[in-house]
Scaffold this motif. Structure first.
Motif, PDB file in Angstrom:
ATOM      1  N   TYR A  10     -15.412  51.886  31.361  1.00  0.00           N
ATOM      2  CA  TYR A  10     -15.305  50.402  31.146  1.00  0.00           C
ATOM      3  C   TYR A  10     -16.617  49.775  31.938  1.00  0.00           C
ATOM      4  O   TYR A  10     -16.531  49.241  33.049  1.00  0.00           O
ATOM      5  CB  TYR A  10     -13.948  50.089  32.230  1.00  0.00           C
ATOM      6  N   PRO A  11     -17.709  49.520  31.158  1.00  0.00           N
ATOM      7  CA  PRO A  11     -18.793  49.004  31.522  1.00  0.00           C
ATOM      8  C   PRO A  11     -18.666  47.741  32.384  1.00  0.00           C
ATOM      9  O   PRO A  11     -19.257  46.932  32.936  1.00  0.00           O
ATOM     10  CB  PRO A  11     -19.592  49.070  30.388  1.00  0.00           C
ATOM     11  N   THR A  12     -17.564  46.803  31.730  1.00  0.00           N
ATOM     12  CA  THR A  12     -17.213  45.474  32.326  1.00  0.00           C
ATOM     13  C   THR A  12     -16.674  45.501  33.499  1.00  0.00           C
ATOM     14  O   THR A  12     -16.443  44.455  34.297  1.00  0.00           O
ATOM     15  CB  THR A  12     -16.475  44.540  31.352  1.00  0.00           C
ATOM     16  N   HIS A  13     -16.223  46.849  34.177  1.00  0.00           N
ATOM     17  CA  HIS A  13     -15.441  46.562  35.474  1.00  0.00           C
ATOM     18  C   HIS A  13     -16.645  47.180  36.308  1.00  0.00           C
ATOM     19  O   HIS A  13     -16.899  48.106  36.667  1.00  0.00           O
ATOM     20  CB  HIS A  13     -14.366  47.854  35.411  1.00  0.00           C
ATOM     21  N   ARG A  14     -16.788  45.839  37.330  1.00  0.00           N
ATOM     22  CA  ARG A  14     -17.537  46.211  38.349  1.00  0.00           C
ATOM     23  C   ARG A  14     -17.349  45.661  39.619  1.00  0.00           C
ATOM     24  O   ARG A  14     -16.781  44.412  39.703  1.00  0.00           O
ATOM     25  CB  ARG A  14     -19.125  45.634  38.202  1.00  0.00           C
ATOM     26  N   TYR A  15     -17.085  46.285  40.900  1.00  0.00           N
ATOM     27  CA  TYR A  15     -16.329  45.869  41.779  1.00  0.00           C
ATOM     28  C   TYR A  15     -17.540  46.009  43.377  1.00  0.00           C
ATOM     29  O   TYR A  15     -18.080  46.860  43.193  1.00  0.00           O
ATOM     30  CB  TYR A  15     -15.000  46.690  42.370  1.00  0.00           C
ATOM     31  N   LEU A  16     -17.464  44.804  43.871  1.00  0.00           N
ATOM     32  CA  LEU A  16     -18.326  44.797  45.240  1.00  0.00           C
ATOM     33  C   LEU A  16     -17.419  44.938  46.242  1.00  0.00           C
ATOM     34  O   LEU A  16     -16.537  44.265  46.625  1.00  0.00           O
ATOM     35  CB  LEU A  16     -18.928  43.243  45.160  1.00  0.00           C
ATOM     36  N   ILE A  17     -17.517  46.259  46.775  1.00  0.00           N
ATOM     37  CA  ILE A  17     -16.898  46.607  48.076  1.00  0.00           C
ATOM     38  C   ILE A  17     -17.640  46.446  49.454  1.00  0.00           C
ATOM     39  O   ILE A  17     -18.550  46.866  49.599  1.00  0.00           O
ATOM     40  CB  ILE A  17     -16.555  48.218  47.699  1.00  0.00           C
ATOM     41  N   ASN A  18     -16.895  46.002  50.330  1.00  0.00           N
ATOM     42  CA  ASN A  18     -17.591  45.969  51.668  1.00  0.00           C
ATOM     43  C   ASN A  18     -17.086  47.006  52.492  1.00  0.00           C
ATOM     44  O   ASN A  18     -15.880  47.181  52.832  1.00  0.00           O
ATOM     45  CB  ASN A  18     -17.147  44.546  52.137  1.00  0.00           C
ATOM     46  N   LEU A  19     -17.823  47.893  53.005  1.00  0.00           N
ATOM     47  CA  LEU A  19     -17.656  48.860  54.041  1.00  0.00           C
ATOM     48  C   LEU A  19     -17.714  48.520  55.217  1.00  0.00           C
ATOM     49  O   LEU A  19     -18.626  48.180  55.765  1.00  0.00           O
ATOM     50  CB  LEU A  19     -18.077  50.441  53.738  1.00  0.00           C
ATOM     51  N   LEU A  20     -16.762  48.633  56.197  1.00  0.00           N
ATOM     52  CA  LEU A  20     -16.606  47.828  57.255  1.00  0.00           C
ATOM     53  C   LEU A  20     -16.989  48.772  58.422  1.00  0.00           C
ATOM     54  O   LEU A  20     -17.579  48.391  59.568  1.00  0.00           O
ATOM     55  CB  LEU A  20     -15.497  47.184  57.750  1.00  0.00           C
ATOM     56  N   SER A  21     -16.452  50.105  58.465  1.00  0.00           N
ATOM     57  CA  SER A  21     -16.662  51.142  59.743  1.00  0.00           C
ATOM     58  C   SER A  21     -17.789  51.899  59.179  1.00  0.00           C
ATOM     59  O   SER A  21     -17.798  52.522  58.221  1.00  0.00           O
ATOM     60  CB  SER A  21     -15.417  51.684  59.932  1.00  0.00           C
ATOM     61  N   LYS A  22     -18.494  52.548  60.424  1.00  0.00           N
ATOM     62  CA  LYS A  22     -19.238  53.338  60.314  1.00  0.00           C
ATOM     63  C   LYS A  22     -18.972  54.916  59.880  1.00  0.00           C
ATOM     64  O   LYS A  22     -19.481  55.449  59.181  1.00  0.00           O
ATOM     65  CB  LYS A  22     -20.306  53.716  61.547  1.00  0.00           C
ATOM     66  N   SER A  23     -17.792  54.871  60.334  1.00  0.00           N
ATOM     67  CA  SER A  23     -17.008  56.395  59.770  1.00  0.00           C
ATOM     68  C   SER A  23     -16.980  56.361  58.330  1.00  0.00           C
ATOM     69  O   SER A  23     -16.963  57.403  57.762  1.00  0.00           O
ATOM     70  CB  SER A  23     -15.796  56.650  60.765  1.00  0.00           C
ATOM     71  N   LYS A  52     -15.267  41.016  45.776  1.00  0.00           N
ATOM     72  CA  LYS A  52     -15.024  40.306  44.541  1.00  0.00           C
ATOM     73  C   LYS A  52     -15.408  41.274  43.087  1.00  0.00           C
ATOM     74  O   LYS A  52     -16.000  42.433  43.269  1.00  0.00           O
ATOM     75  CB  LYS A  52     -16.127  39.127  44.265  1.00  0.00           C
ATOM     76  N   ILE A  53     -14.889  40.881  42.038  1.00  0.00           N
ATOM     77  CA  ILE A  53     -14.929  41.514  40.720  1.00  0.00           C
ATOM     78  C   ILE A  53     -16.504  40.924  40.222  1.00  0.00           C
ATOM     79  O   ILE A  53     -16.470  39.642  40.078  1.00  0.00           O
ATOM     80  CB  ILE A  53     -13.878  41.420  39.766  1.00  0.00           C
ATOM     81  N   VAL A  54     -17.324  41.760  39.774  1.00  0.00           N
ATOM     82  CA  VAL A  54     -18.474  41.122  39.233  1.00  0.00           C
ATOM     83  C   VAL A  54     -18.667  41.162  37.882  1.00  0.00           C
ATOM     84  O   VAL A  54     -18.640  41.874  37.235  1.00  0.00           O
ATOM     85  CB  VAL A  54     -19.622  42.028  39.837  1.00  0.00           C
ATOM     86  N   PRO A  55     -18.814  39.764  37.447  1.00  0.00           N
ATOM     87  CA  PRO A  55     -18.806  39.789  35.874  1.00  0.00           C
ATOM     88  C   PRO A  55     -20.402  39.927  35.535  1.00  0.00           C
ATOM     89  O   PRO A  55     -21.227  39.961  36.071  1.00  0.00           O
ATOM     90  CB  PRO A  55     -18.510  38.148  35.619  1.00  0.00           C
ATOM     91  N   ASP A  56     -20.330  40.058  34.101  1.00  0.00           N
ATOM     92  CA  ASP A  56     -21.946  40.217  33.316  1.00  0.00           C
ATOM     93  C   ASP A  56     -22.783  39.399  33.805  1.00  0.00           C
ATOM     94  O   ASP A  56     -23.834  39.883  33.974  1.00  0.00           O
ATOM     95  CB  ASP A  56     -21.657  40.410  32.035  1.00  0.00           C
TER      96      ASP A  56
END
Length: 78
Positions: A10-23, A52-56
């Protein structure tokens, strides 16, 4: 660390994820080094926080450290 996850099916599904911990970052980079990209996506989605969910139209303005899909991973140099 910010990860942009792109789904191949699904090329329109893009998610920006924030990883908080070093582990968590270490776990995901370990999975990527073992070519287990799908597992890295699942860990990032389940343990990271969705920013957030990233639109085109916003894809060129996203600042991410890692671009991750089911088959490859690219470290963003911008």
């Amino acid at each position: 660390m910010k990860v942009l996850i792109c789904c191949a099916r699904y090329p329109t599904h893009r998610y920006l994820i924030n990883l908080l911990s070093k582990s968590l970052i270490k776990e995901i980079t370990g999975l990527i080094n073992k070519d287990r990209h799908s597992d890295a996506i699942m860990v990032a989605l389940s343990k990271g926080s969705v920013e957030k969910i990233v639109p085109d139209e916003e894809i060129s303005r996203v600042k991410a450290d890692l671009i991750l899909s089911e088959y490859n991973a690219r470290w963003d140099l911008c």
